[in-house]
Scaffold this active site. Sequence first.
Site, PDB file in Angstrom:
ATOM      1  NE  ARG A 173     -40.386  29.678 -20.802  1.00 14.24           N
ATOM      2  CZ  ARG A 173     -39.240  30.262 -20.359  1.00 14.24           C
ATOM      3  NH1 ARG A 173     -39.246  31.110 -19.400  1.00 14.24           N
ATOM      4  NH2 ARG A 173     -38.098  29.588 -20.601  1.00 14.24           N
ATOM      5  CG  ASP A 182     -50.060  26.735 -21.844  1.00 15.49           C
ATOM      6  OD1 ASP A 182     -49.309  26.072 -22.609  1.00 15.49           O
ATOM      7  OD2 ASP A 182     -49.480  27.350 -21.067  1.00 15.49           O
ATOM      8  NE  ARG A 210     -39.757  18.230 -32.454  1.00 13.08           N
ATOM      9  CZ  ARG A 210     -40.965  18.959 -32.419  1.00 13.08           C
ATOM     10  NH1 ARG A 210     -41.940  18.500 -31.888  1.00 13.08           N
ATOM     11  NH2 ARG A 210     -41.013  20.138 -33.000  1.00 13.08           N
ATOM     12  CG  ASP A 212     -44.497  20.072 -30.053  1.00  6.37           C
ATOM     13  OD1 ASP A 212     -44.124  20.398 -31.137  1.00  6.37           O
ATOM     14  OD2 ASP A 212     -45.555  20.702 -29.554  1.00  6.37           O
ATOM     15  CG  HIS A 216     -44.380  27.731 -26.329  1.00  7.85           C
ATOM     16  ND1 HIS A 216     -44.831  28.960 -26.484  1.00  7.85           N
ATOM     17  CD2 HIS A 216     -44.066  27.217 -27.343  1.00  7.85           C
ATOM     18  CE1 HIS A 216     -44.240  29.291 -27.655  1.00  7.85           C
ATOM     19  NE2 HIS A 216     -44.053  28.264 -28.191  1.00  7.85           N
ATOM     20  CD  GLU A 248     -40.719  23.249 -31.620  1.00  7.95           C
ATOM     21  OE1 GLU A 248     -40.842  23.698 -32.631  1.00  7.95           O
ATOM     22  OE2 GLU A 248     -41.543  23.237 -30.595  1.00  7.95           O
TER      23      GLU A 248
HETATM   24  C1  AAO Z   1     -53.223  24.628 -35.815  1.00 10.53           C
HETATM   25  C2  AAO Z   1     -53.878  26.016 -36.764  1.00 10.53           C
HETATM   26  C3  AAO Z   1     -53.707  27.244 -36.099  1.00 10.53           C
HETATM   27  C4  AAO Z   1     -54.901  26.689 -34.790  1.00 10.53           C
HETATM   28  C5  AAO Z   1     -54.348  25.862 -34.034  1.00 10.53           C
HETATM   29  C6  AAO Z   1     -55.369  25.184 -32.905  1.00 10.53           C
HETATM   30  O1  AAO Z   1     -52.611  26.404 -37.724  1.00 10.53           O
HETATM   31  O2  AAO Z   1     -54.215  28.402 -36.761  1.00 10.53           O
HETATM   32  O3  AAO Z   1     -55.058  27.908 -34.125  1.00 10.53           O
HETATM   33  O4  AAO Z   1     -54.188  24.526 -35.058  1.00 10.53           O
HETATM   34  O5  AAO Z   1     -56.389  24.978 -33.493  1.00 10.53           O
HETATM   35  C7  AAO Z   1     -48.318  22.921 -35.564  1.00 10.53           C
HETATM   36  C8  AAO Z   1     -48.573  23.703 -36.520  1.00 10.53           C
HETATM   37  C9  AAO Z   1     -49.555  24.830 -36.176  1.00 10.53           C
HETATM   38  C10 AAO Z   1     -50.982  24.050 -35.643  1.00 10.53           C
HETATM   39  C11 AAO Z   1     -50.454  23.205 -34.436  1.00 10.53           C
HETATM   40  C12 AAO Z   1     -51.664  22.581 -33.614  1.00 10.53           C
HETATM   41  O6  AAO Z   1     -47.243  24.646 -36.878  1.00 10.53           O
HETATM   42  O7  AAO Z   1     -49.842  25.641 -37.199  1.00 10.53           O
HETATM   43  O8  AAO Z   1     -51.920  24.906 -35.442  1.00 10.53           O
HETATM   44  O9  AAO Z   1     -49.552  22.412 -34.954  1.00 10.53           O
HETATM   45  O10 AAO Z   1     -52.447  21.799 -34.740  1.00 10.53           O
HETATM   46  C13 AAO Z   1     -43.810  28.515 -32.180  1.00 10.53           C
HETATM   47  C14 AAO Z   1     -43.382  27.667 -31.443  1.00 10.53           C
HETATM   48  C15 AAO Z   1     -43.037  26.279 -31.669  1.00 10.53           C
HETATM   49  C16 AAO Z   1     -44.131  25.673 -32.740  1.00 10.53           C
HETATM   50  C17 AAO Z   1     -44.114  26.630 -33.774  1.00 10.53           C
HETATM   51  C18 AAO Z   1     -45.162  26.073 -35.168  1.00 10.53           C
HETATM   52  O11 AAO Z   1     -42.417  28.282 -30.518  1.00 10.53           O
HETATM   53  O12 AAO Z   1     -43.082  25.446 -30.555  1.00 10.53           O
HETATM   54  O13 AAO Z   1     -44.793  27.801 -33.487  1.00 10.53           O
HETATM   55  N1  AAO Z   1     -43.625  24.291 -33.323  1.00 10.53           N
HETATM   56  C19 AAO Z   1     -44.114  23.254 -32.586  1.00 10.53           C
HETATM   57  C20 AAO Z   1     -44.184  22.021 -33.579  1.00 10.53           C
HETATM   58  C21 AAO Z   1     -45.366  22.358 -34.601  1.00 10.53           C
HETATM   59  C22 AAO Z   1     -46.772  22.490 -33.930  1.00 10.53           C
HETATM   60  C23 AAO Z   1     -46.483  23.088 -32.553  1.00 10.53           C
HETATM   61  C24 AAO Z   1     -45.311  23.366 -31.911  1.00 10.53           C
HETATM   62  C25 AAO Z   1     -47.662  22.836 -31.534  1.00 10.53           C
HETATM   63  O14 AAO Z   1     -43.067  21.667 -34.437  1.00 10.53           O
HETATM   64  O15 AAO Z   1     -45.631  21.419 -35.691  1.00 10.53           O
HETATM   65  O16 AAO Z   1     -47.569  23.318 -34.330  1.00 10.53           O
HETATM   66  O17 AAO Z   1     -47.904  21.689 -30.855  1.00 10.53           O
HETATM   67  C26 AAO Z   1     -41.787  32.950 -33.755  1.00 10.53           C
HETATM   68  C27 AAO Z   1     -41.267  32.147 -32.285  1.00 10.53           C
HETATM   69  C28 AAO Z   1     -41.343  30.781 -32.538  1.00 10.53           C
HETATM   70  C29 AAO Z   1     -42.634  30.337 -32.905  1.00 10.53           C
HETATM   71  C30 AAO Z   1     -42.748  31.101 -34.215  1.00 10.53           C
HETATM   72  C31 AAO Z   1     -44.203  30.741 -34.983  1.00 10.53           C
HETATM   73  O18 AAO Z   1     -40.721  32.709 -34.476  1.00 10.53           O
HETATM   74  O19 AAO Z   1     -39.674  32.643 -32.149  1.00 10.53           O
HETATM   75  O20 AAO Z   1     -41.218  30.295 -31.230  1.00 10.53           O
HETATM   76  O21 AAO Z   1     -42.651  29.196 -33.030  1.00 10.53           O
HETATM   77  O22 AAO Z   1     -42.827  32.506 -34.098  1.00 10.53           O
HETATM   78  O23 AAO Z   1     -45.087  31.408 -34.057  1.00 10.53           O
HETATM   79  C32 AAO Z   1     -38.454  35.166 -37.421  1.00 10.53           C
HETATM   80  C33 AAO Z   1     -38.043  35.043 -36.072  1.00 10.53           C
HETATM   81  C34 AAO Z   1     -38.491  33.682 -35.228  1.00 10.53           C
HETATM   82  C35 AAO Z   1     -40.192  34.007 -35.425  1.00 10.53           C
HETATM   83  C36 AAO Z   1     -40.384  33.770 -36.848  1.00 10.53           C
HETATM   84  C37 AAO Z   1     -41.870  33.864 -37.098  1.00 10.53           C
HETATM   85  O24 AAO Z   1     -37.842  34.174 -37.756  1.00 10.53           O
HETATM   86  O25 AAO Z   1     -36.543  35.147 -35.857  1.00 10.53           O
HETATM   87  O26 AAO Z   1     -38.158  33.781 -33.813  1.00 10.53           O
HETATM   88  O27 AAO Z   1     -40.019  35.173 -37.399  1.00 10.53           O
HETATM   89  O28 AAO Z   1     -42.521  35.100 -36.668  1.00 10.53           O
END
Ligand code: AAO
Length: 506
Positions: A173, A182, A210, A212, A216, A248
């Site tokens: 968070r 953040d 939603r 997002d 966090h 989310e």
């Molecule tokens: C982009 C670039 C980055 C750069 C950043 C800043 O890709 O390299 O650093 O810009 O310049 C989206 C994209 C990101 C993008 C971002 C901003 O997906 O790639 O970054 O826009 O442009 C976490 C969050 C969750 C998030 C998800 C993607 O908790 O909230 O990551 N989703 C939302 C949106 C998404 C958006 C953002 C948030 C940001 O839907 O589109 O990102 O606004 C674990 C955790 C999860 C975590 C995942 C991934 O999951 O539990 O909470 O999600 O990791 O990090 C098993 C586990 C499972 C685990 C998973 C993966 O399945 O059971 O829990 O493995 O390890």
Amino acid sequence: MKLLLLLVAVGLCSAQYNPNTKAGRTSIVHLFEWNWGDIAAECERYLAPNGFGGVQISPPNENIIVTNPNRPWYERYQPVSYKLCTRSGNEQQFRDMVTRCNNVGVYIYVDTIINHMCGSGGGSGTHSTCGSSFNAGSRDFPAVPYSSLDFNDGKCRTGSGEIENYGDANQVRNCQLVGLLDLALEKDYVRGKVADYLNNLISIGVAGFRLDAAKHMWPGDIKAITDRLANLNTKWFPGGTRPFIFQEVIDLGGESISVNEYFGVGRVTEFKYGAKLGTAIRKWNGEKLSYLKNWGEGWGFMPSNRALVFIDNHDNQRGHGAGGSSILTFFDARLYKMGVGFMLAHPYGFTRVMSSFSWPRNIVNGRDVNDWMGPSSSSVSINGDGTCGNGWVCEHRWRQIKNMVSFRNVVDGQAFTNWWDNGSNQVAFGRGNRGFIILNNDDWNLDVTVNTGLPAGTYCDVISGQKEGSRCTGKQIGVGSDGSARFQISNNDEDPFVAIHVDARL
Ligand code: AAO
């Protein structure tokens, strides 16, 4: 009087769980990356006539322009301000969309990015979708305005400033999610700016949000913001209607943060749903459809009335977020339709249908190196047969999916009844005396006579075809006076499932 006040209070508290869809409309569709003009047209020409309740739209607020890689879809998750201009359209086009969709009873749900601004490496200048200036390095976003005082930099205790360990709720968070700046949502000033943004959207006429990256944000901070939100616009909604909130939060178990911390604010995404249904339909890990008899809370999911459910979302269809390789997507169309069909027939949760753009998937060492690609065309074209062109997949227009959205509307409020299974991957269930679905995911034919619970008659299967006027373009199913019907489904059928309901009786 006291009782009345209590009832009003309870009503106010429970309202943010209510999707606010029009009566008889029970699903929303995520029109990922669609522009506002195309969404307005889709509401009028397709979504309203086919019983869709609403649309989740891509973030409408100003974002950073990312050029390396070139204009990825994810740049829209990096806000620069709360001005309403993006590649989906400007404020005028946004207002026009909301008005036109609302006027045909299809409501708008906004994807809101309030946890953070752009990435810390976003640089400075005016390379943003409305041309507002910003400086990521000095934390300056004058178009809001936010300054370095409004971010969590001082509170994060990791060496990198990033979330390093999802087992530590403080990090999750207070630190940066993939480098995104953040926001300090405990500050009254920041809460005020966020609430102003959401209230502006409410005054324009949207029905909900939603949130997002809710995982966090501290639940108490979210609550303080949603408590400041106005009721929905009375031009379209009854007085006192609260915005629908769905958060989310990815909770597949095993981390420090659990979905139930968020139930006080609104609904929450149930990520176990698509991950586990995908596993069962793929028959991985020894899973079978017959195990779905107690699908829902029986599988360890959150309470149905708190859940927002989906088969895939814009992240996990391309390997972002969570869910893993079991997630079904349009790339596995045959299994995908079964998954969406099962979801829409089953009473658990509030359902969201995904509608995607296609991209050239290229898996290298287990990762799709094209996972960043945005849509190849800015506008959706509609082909003569009602499918979409220009690389837009439009799963919501696939006959099987569109007809199951109607099925869910027809069986709304009916109990889960008449479960049948063969102990393997042939299963069936009904929804009271309104609808019935039967699936064959075994490697052999299905031929069975079961109780459907439906009134006697001849029904048109809405999967292999549909009722058009008085004729049926698909299989016909005869239901006897005792409710029983014989079903035959080849394991080689294009779609190995059948669904019938009382509005498709011949
Ligand atoms: C982009 C670039 C980055 C750069 C950043 C800043 O890709 O390299 O650093 O810009 O310049 C989206 C994209 C990101 C993008 C971002 C901003 O997906 O790639 O970054 O826009 O442009 C976490 C969050 C969750 C998030 C998800 C993607 O908790 O909230 O990551 N989703 C939302 C949106 C998404 C958006 C953002 C948030 C940001 O839907 O589109 O990102 O606004 C674990 C955790 C999860 C975590 C995942 C991934 O999951 O539990 O909470 O999600 O990791 O990090 C098993 C586990 C499972 C685990 C998973 C993966 O399945 O059971 O829990 O493995 O390890």
